[in-house]
Design an enzyme around this catalytic site. Sequence first.
Site, short mmCIF file in Angstrom:
data_model
loop_
_atom_site.label_atom_id
_atom_site.label_comp_id
_atom_site.label_asym_id
_atom_site.label_seq_id
_atom_site.Cartn_x
_atom_site.Cartn_y
_atom_site.Cartn_z
N SER A 82 0.79 -1.23 0.00
CA SER A 82 0.00 0.00 0.00
C SER A 82 0.82 1.28 0.00
CB SER A 82 -0.93 0.01 1.21
OG SER A 82 -0.19 -0.04 2.42
N HIS A 101 -5.29 -3.51 -2.99
CA HIS A 101 -4.93 -2.49 -3.97
C HIS A 101 -4.78 -3.05 -5.38
CE1 HIS A 101 -4.31 0.45 -0.74
NE2 HIS A 101 -3.82 -0.57 -0.07
N LYS A 127 -11.95 0.66 -2.12
CA LYS A 127 -10.90 1.32 -2.92
C LYS A 127 -11.34 1.34 -4.38
CE LYS A 127 -7.39 0.18 0.50
NZ LYS A 127 -8.30 -0.40 1.51
#
Length: 396
Positions: free
Chosen positions: A181, A209, A244
């Site tokens: 990250s 991610h 995200k």
Amino acid sequence: MPDITDVFEAAVAALDAQQLRRHRRVVAPLDGARVQADGQPRLAFAGNDYLGLSQHPALIEAAQRGAARYGVGATASPLICGHSPAHEALEQELARFVGLPRALYFYAGYAANTGAIPALVERGDALISDALNHACLIDGARLSRAELTVYPHNDLAALERALVASRGARRRLVVVDAVFSMDGDLAPLPEMLALCERFDAWLYVDDAHGFGVLGEGGRGSLSHWGLDAGAMPSRLIYMATLGKAAGVAGAFVAGAPALIEWLTQRARTFFFATGAPPMIAEALRASLQVIEAEGWRRERLLQLRARLSAGLAVLPWPAPASQSAIQPLLLGDNGTALAVMAALDARGIWVPAIRPPTVPEGTARLRISLSAAHTLDDVDRLCAALAEAGITTPPV
């Protein structure tokens, strides 16, 4: 007992002295990658809305329909009465999307990791963790009470030594971020899976991610590496967050049916927590459709990343190559990171300064986060502002 005010005023003052105090901003979206932060407009490279879906009309409409049908709260934990038709459909669609037999939805990514990992291993087991794993993986490891070994970042030889040393353990679990990250680099998942096969260990992959960004149709890091998730459910535990790239909230763990049933019964952050509102599940179902259908968003990220890389190459600070939407700009000490962040802020651009304990001492940085909501002109504006800041702020 000391006075509580005295204790914590001194503690906060110590953070100030080390330039480690964080400050919340009051943030509201404006348009695209632009936000209003503490009442001022800013071009933001700060969030994890990698595909620009958090304001997508299809997701908003799905949430509104979900609220109209189900209300705004789940009312109880999923095992009491907080598991709606929307949640059930979402879990089935998530499993199909990543090519694994079954999925379990959690209200947050932190909750998924701190609940799932202690349900998988315990005292008498071995847990092997990359040194740069996210805090929620670290906390999940500590809560498990398994024997913990931390190996240097992406060091496959050290991972192999840890697997050899743990041969006496009842179970062995390797835990890793698929995309790290704060650095934006990738874990070597094919080699890690091969080691887990060789040493009869399980691999827990946190794809927070990578999901939505990497792989065919945004299916994540396993797809990016050409790994067939469906062929390895006995070895793999796959986790991804949905706040995200997916643009909404929550997370899921996917894997073998028996694994997911066990987590349903024993993951405390699932078992004892009130479920996420069904309206969130409906928004996520719409998000999966958009992720798959609107491939131009991932194409734009590739274009933006190439443009950013070229712009950063002329700056006085290191910018390690990244294959993801995350680009670190390494500044070294906390003061420099804060000074460059302030210089950008004065130019109407928000890029957060990341300092210890989020990153190791001496590696304070700006974490530049790209979104499909950005334009090439936005990236050019950022690079120009960084160049101006570099004139007045000394390099590491």
